[in-house]
Design a protein around this motif. Structure first.
Motif, PDB file in Angstrom:
ATOM      1  N   GLY A   1      36.950  36.211  22.364  1.00 25.49           N
ATOM      2  CA  GLY A   1      35.534  36.731  22.271  1.00 25.49           C
ATOM      3  C   GLY A   1      34.457  35.621  21.825  1.00 25.49           C
ATOM      4  O   GLY A   1      33.371  35.747  22.666  1.00 25.49           O
ATOM      5  N   LYS A   2      34.711  34.786  20.725  1.00 27.95           N
ATOM      6  CA  LYS A   2      33.291  34.131  20.381  1.00 27.95           C
ATOM      7  C   LYS A   2      33.138  32.922  21.200  1.00 27.95           C
ATOM      8  O   LYS A   2      32.063  32.271  21.197  1.00 27.95           O
ATOM      9  N   ILE A   3      34.282  32.636  22.151  1.00 27.11           N
ATOM     10  CA  ILE A   3      33.968  31.287  22.991  1.00 27.11           C
ATOM     11  C   ILE A   3      33.850  31.644  24.287  1.00 27.11           C
ATOM     12  O   ILE A   3      34.114  30.580  25.236  1.00 27.11           O
ATOM     13  N   ILE A   4      33.967  32.779  24.696  1.00 22.93           N
ATOM     14  CA  ILE A   4      34.106  33.112  26.244  1.00 22.93           C
ATOM     15  C   ILE A   4      33.355  32.353  26.946  1.00 22.93           C
ATOM     16  O   ILE A   4      33.434  31.816  28.199  1.00 22.93           O
ATOM     17  N   HIS A   5      31.824  32.259  26.561  1.00 27.89           N
ATOM     18  CA  HIS A   5      30.746  31.543  27.502  1.00 27.89           C
ATOM     19  C   HIS A   5      31.214  30.103  27.688  1.00 27.89           C
ATOM     20  O   HIS A   5      31.109  29.285  28.564  1.00 27.89           O
TER      21      HIS A   5
ATOM     22  N   THR B   1      30.817  38.217  33.259  1.00 27.52           N
ATOM     23  CA  THR B   1      31.359  38.408  34.630  1.00 27.52           C
ATOM     24  C   THR B   1      32.148  37.122  34.710  1.00 27.52           C
ATOM     25  O   THR B   1      31.373  35.982  34.961  1.00 27.52           O
ATOM     26  N   TYR B   2      33.179  36.913  34.677  1.00 28.25           N
ATOM     27  CA  TYR B   2      34.230  35.738  34.802  1.00 28.25           C
ATOM     28  C   TYR B   2      34.345  35.576  36.061  1.00 28.25           C
ATOM     29  O   TYR B   2      35.382  36.116  36.897  1.00 28.25           O
TER      30      TYR B   2
ATOM     31  N   LEU C   1      43.598  43.959  37.307  1.00 30.69           N
ATOM     32  CA  LEU C   1      42.671  44.199  38.647  1.00 30.69           C
ATOM     33  C   LEU C   1      41.637  45.185  38.585  1.00 30.69           C
ATOM     34  O   LEU C   1      40.864  45.204  39.571  1.00 30.69           O
ATOM     35  N   THR C   2      41.511  46.063  37.722  1.00 26.60           N
ATOM     36  CA  THR C   2      40.492  46.980  37.678  1.00 26.60           C
ATOM     37  C   THR C   2      39.397  46.423  37.513  1.00 26.60           C
ATOM     38  O   THR C   2      38.160  46.716  38.165  1.00 26.60           O
ATOM     39  N   ASN C   3      39.019  45.096  36.971  1.00 22.32           N
ATOM     40  CA  ASN C   3      37.812  44.483  36.714  1.00 22.32           C
ATOM     41  C   ASN C   3      37.705  43.001  37.169  1.00 22.32           C
ATOM     42  O   ASN C   3      36.793  42.761  37.130  1.00 22.32           O
ATOM     43  N   ILE C   4      38.985  42.460  37.489  1.00 25.92           N
ATOM     44  CA  ILE C   4      38.679  41.169  38.274  1.00 25.92           C
ATOM     45  C   ILE C   4      39.037  41.222  39.610  1.00 25.92           C
ATOM     46  O   ILE C   4      40.045  41.758  39.950  1.00 25.92           O
ATOM     47  N   ASP C   5      38.366  40.060  40.252  1.00 28.35           N
ATOM     48  CA  ASP C   5      38.296  40.381  41.709  1.00 28.35           C
ATOM     49  C   ASP C   5      39.901  39.804  42.196  1.00 28.35           C
ATOM     50  O   ASP C   5      40.188  38.650  41.610  1.00 28.35           O
ATOM     51  N   THR C   6      40.537  40.538  42.971  1.00 31.30           N
ATOM     52  CA  THR C   6      41.835  40.282  43.533  1.00 31.30           C
ATOM     53  C   THR C   6      41.936  38.570  44.168  1.00 31.30           C
ATOM     54  O   THR C   6      42.837  38.193  43.687  1.00 31.30           O
ATOM     55  N   LYS C   7      40.960  38.264  44.655  1.00 29.63           N
ATOM     56  CA  LYS C   7      41.062  37.185  45.159  1.00 29.63           C
ATOM     57  C   LYS C   7      40.835  35.893  44.186  1.00 29.63           C
ATOM     58  O   LYS C   7      41.351  34.778  44.530  1.00 29.63           O
ATOM     59  N   LEU C   8      40.558  36.341  42.958  1.00 28.89           N
ATOM     60  CA  LEU C   8      40.617  35.234  42.035  1.00 28.89           C
ATOM     61  C   LEU C   8      41.557  35.248  40.951  1.00 28.89           C
ATOM     62  O   LEU C   8      41.474  34.403  40.101  1.00 28.89           O
ATOM     63  N   PHE C   9      42.573  36.091  41.335  1.00 27.52           N
ATOM     64  CA  PHE C   9      43.572  36.507  40.363  1.00 27.52           C
ATOM     65  C   PHE C   9      45.099  35.679  40.609  1.00 27.52           C
ATOM     66  O   PHE C   9      45.574  35.683  41.743  1.00 27.52           O
ATOM     67  N   TRP C  10      45.534  35.296  39.553  1.00 28.04           N
ATOM     68  CA  TRP C  10      46.805  34.529  39.629  1.00 28.04           C
ATOM     69  C   TRP C  10      47.796  35.204  38.386  1.00 28.04           C
ATOM     70  O   TRP C  10      47.149  35.846  37.791  1.00 28.04           O
TER      71      TRP C  10
END
Ligand SMILES: CN1c2c(nc(N)[nH]c2=O)NC[C@@H]1CNc1ccc(C(=O)N[C@@H](CCC(=O)N[C@@H](CCC(=O)N[C@@H](CCC(=O)O)C(=O)O)C(=O)O)C(=O)O)cc1
Ligand SMILES: N[C@@H](CCS)C(=O)O
Ligand SMILES: [Zn+2]
Length: 737
Positions: free
Chosen positions: A629-633, A662-663, A693-702
């Motif tokens: 949370g506190k360090i996500i940026h 938006t990661y 995957l509901t929120n993260i782009d499939t192409k970016l996902f490992w």
């Protein structure tokens, strides 16, 4: 005024990790419970005898544990995770909660404040708090002589817990009669050490009302029993704590940036005994006893009842220097747990008996060490800290080169450090086998695991880290400026320990550290093998750092050394390089006023190490156990092409942080808990993927496990990875339709 000495807690591991070995033997069925009890009882007795030998006036009790002291408090107060309820409160339950069993996952592990120690997170869902006598009896067996029972305080305990529908205050209140029952178990004790480190964090402001309520309750209920509220790792609000109806306050005078002393001089401590942490409880340097002497003198001038002690429990430092064979000039500068008690004894002799002989002898060693100059190198920190191109364009080039499928699978780096692997290393280190024999063995193990990964059809492979004892110590052994110990073990989680290397001089890369093993592994396969390095922030945070130059300078020196290694790997054709930073979150200062500077420095150091590579080289990083949370940026600012993170032990809580911003860089989700021997079920992995995957782009996902697999057995790893790969392949097919 006579000054007393005290201690807040002693390492439970034993001089040569006898504690670990006994518990693991019990788990493996090699010894019975009786023998476990006997061995642990002996370690505890040895610890007490050792502390008594330094004439410490009051010794802690209840700090010894069969696993973790926060979990002990949970059993004591019956805060048992719902899935484990209904069992007897005994060792089986304790270890089931800590490690999971066939049916149920373990409780989450989190870092204890800004240390490398992990506690088991208490779970409040549908619990029935009550006092468990059997848990008490195991934990607090009587000791003769002066003692102060130690327990984590109610405000800290609840602050570190999760779940339950009750409010924070309701949870705290429900525990108060149980703490009273705990206090009432004891006859004559010196005082009760109630650890409330949460009161040095930012949250302390919002916790004031409930803190006041708690200690007023105890005051009414306790019939004059003495409570000391113990804080550590940062400054406390002395005026506020002084307003509470307790006998004493424990304050840290080492990690408080001088603020606790200022408050004392200001007269903020009123009518309280002071338990002054004047010896560093969490680093390994010998104290400058002349400076400590003057601090104690100042305290004496302002306080009527003074006890001196380490700044925190000694759980975070190794047991003793006596089994080391370090160069005398370096050993002069060091003090482990035992030697810290010696420092306390010397101070007591000086102040109470006007006898400065011990103190002078110790100070002479401190001066000998510090008269040597450890700072002589010049560094050019002015190196690139930005990649040549933005993520989108470099990731296209990387994909062209790597040609990875959707949802690529990978692991975090290490494969099982089996008994055989450890034995070969021990034999090699003790010259029982030659360099060649050791190398041949490491190669055969690497080859075996490259074959296993290929058979499993994992997409991005690792060499397995068989040549490494630990991800930080290994680099400490190879970089200039570090020294390593033989028995300097510190508990990290459960029975797992680490031997943090000691940074005593300028850090410098001298020769390739990882090239041979990585290139060998890459020569065995067409698939990419990740180069595997530990990042500068983690190397610093998991070492005992020098304190004679600013921390940021040490971090940047390490960063340059890792940059040199990154460039060697790239030059030799390694296309994916992972720079692990699992300790980035842990190093976050406890007070937010210092967060910005720390995160800027940490991000900069990571980027010093990783930014000089070509666009086509894919930089990965990995973090585990982190609350992001506190360090996500700052995580985003690292600009790593792919980050792999732990999520499963936090049951998905953590991914929320990545969903909330938006990661838009690559992200690998830990889909099963590697700390537990349990094999994950396909549905669990599928659910974890679907949720992300509901929120993260499939192409970016490992997709990957939570962390390295070094602690697991071979059959556990292959079974779990098979479930992972099969589930991903099914998911891929579904996505491609
Ligand atoms: C990712 N994690 C790490 C953290 N900190 C680190 N510094 N490193 C990390 O990886 N913090 C957070 C987490 C904590 N996780 C772990 C996970 C696993 C361990 C662990 O397995 N520790 C081992 C010790 C590892 C080690 O240094 N081994 C040495 C020594 C081996 C040994 O025991 N030798 C025997 C003799 C062997 C024989 O003859 O058979 C001996 O000395 O007695 C090595 O491999 O060479 C552990 O056993 O606890 C820690 C943290
Ligand atoms: N590469 C390391 C990271 C642990 S945090 C490992 O796999 O053990
Ligand atoms: Zn990890």
């Amino acid at each position: 005024m006579t000054i007393k000495t005290s201690n807040l807690g002693f390492p439970r591991l034993g001089e040569k990790r006898e504690w670990k070995k006994a518990i693991e033997n019990y788990w493996n069925g090699q010894i019975e419970l009786n023998e476990l009890h006997d061995t642990l009882k002996n370690i505890k007795a040895d610890n007490e005898a050792l502390q008594e030998g330094y004439s410490i006036d009051s010794l802690p009790s209840g700090d010894f544990s069969y696993y973790d002291h926060v979990l002990d408090a949970s059993l004591l107060f019956n805060i048992i995770p719902e899935r484990f309820q209904g069992q007897d409160v005994d060792e089986t339950l304790l270890y089931n909660i800590a490690r999971g069993n066939k049916e149920h996952v373990a409780s989450a592990l989190l870092k204890w404040f800004n240390t490398n120690y992990h506690y088991i997170v208490p779970e409040w869902d549908n619990v029935s708090p009550k006092f468990n006598q059997s848990a008490f009896d195991r934990q607090y067996t009587e000791r003769s002589g002066s003692t102060h029972p130690v327990i984590v305080g109610p405000v800290t305990y609840v602050a570190l817990s999760k779940g339950g529908s009750q409010s924070f205050e309701e949870k705290v209140r429900s525990l108060l009669p149980l703490y009273t029952e705990y206090f009432n178990q004891f006859g004559d004790v010196d005082y009760f050490q109630v650890d409330e480190p949460i009161l040095v964090t930012d949250s302390s402001e919002s916790l004031k009302d409930i803190t006041k309520e708690v200690y007023e309750y105890f005051n009414d209920a306790l019939d004059g029993k003495n409570i000391v509220i113990q804080t550590y790792f940062e400054r406390a609000d002395v005026e506020f704590l002084s307003s509470l109806p307790v006998y004493g306050l424990g304050l840290d005078f080492v990690h408080d940036q001088g603020e606790n002393l200022k408050q004392i001089k200001n007269g903020d401590l009123k009518n309280k005994a002071l338990y002054a942490g004047v010896i560093d409880g969490r680093n390994v340097w010998r104290s400058d006893l002349e400076t400590v002497k003057s601090t104690v003198q100042t305290l004496k001038d302002h306080v009527d009842d003074l006890t001196i002690q380490p700044s925190s429990t000694l759980l975070h430092v190794p047991v003793t220097l006596k089994n080391e064979s370090l160069d005398q000039s370096v050993e002069d500068g060091l003090a482990f747990a035992t030697e810290k008690l010696e420092e306390l004894a010397a101070l007591k002799a000086y102040f109470n008996h006007n006898d400065s002989s011990q103190l002078d002898a110790l100070q002479e060693r401190f001066v000998n060490f510090n008269n040597q100059s450890f700072k002589h190198l010049e560094y050019d920190f002015d190196v690139p800290v930005e990649r040549a191109s933005a993520f989108e364009s470099r990731s296209a080039k990387q994909q062209e080169k790597l040609n990875l499928p959707l949802l690529p699978t990978t692991t975090i780096g290490s494969f099982p450090q089996s008994k055989e692997v450890r034995k070969y290393r021990a034999d090699w280190k003790n010259n029982r086998i030659s360099d060649e024999e050791y190398r041949t063995f490491i190669e055969s193990e690497t080859k075996r695991w490259i074959d296993i990964q290929e058979d499993l059809d994992i997409d991005v492979l690792v060499h397995g880290e068989f040549e490494r004892n630990d991800m930080v110590e290994f680099f400490g052994e190879r970089l200039a400026g570090f020294l390593v110990t033989k028995f300097g073990w510190v508990q990290s989680y459960g029975t797992r320990a680490v031997k943090p290397p000691i940074i005593y001089g300028d850090v410098k890369w001298t020769k390739p550290m990882t090239l041979e093993e990585t290139l060998y592994a890459q020569s065995l396969t067409e698939k990419p093998v990740k180069g595997m390095l530990t990042g500068p922030v983690t190397i610093l945070n998991w070492s005992f750092e020098r304190v004679d130059i600013p921390k940021v300078e040490v971090m940047n020196q390490i960063a340059l050394a890792i940059k040199d290694e990154v460039q060697e790997l790239e030059k030799e054709g390694i296309t994916i390089i992972q720079v692990d930073e699992p300790a980035l979150r842990e190093g976050l200062p406890l007070r937010s006023e210092y967060h910005g500077q720390y995160l800027d420095d940490a991000v900069n150091a990571f980027k010093i190490s990783t930014s000089s590579v070509q666009d086509e080289t894919q930089i990965h990083t990995h973090m585990c156990y982190s609350q992001f949370g506190k360090i996500i940026h700052a995580i985003k600012a690292l600009d790593a092409d792919v980050i792999s993170i732990e999520t499963s032990r936090s049951h998905g809580d953590l991914i929320q942080d990545f969903e909330d911003i938006t990661y838009d860089l690559g992200i690998g989700l830990g889909v099963y808990d590697i700390h537990s021997p349990r094999i994950p079920k396909p549905e669990e992995i599928k659910e974890a993927i679907d949720r992300a995957l509901t929120n993260i782009d499939t192409k970016l996902f490992w997709v990957n496990p939570d962390c390295g697999l070094k602690t697991r057995k071979e059959d556990e790893v292959t079974a779990a990875l098979k479930v992972l790969v099969d589930t991903v392949q099914e998911k891929r097919q579904a996505l491609e339709q």
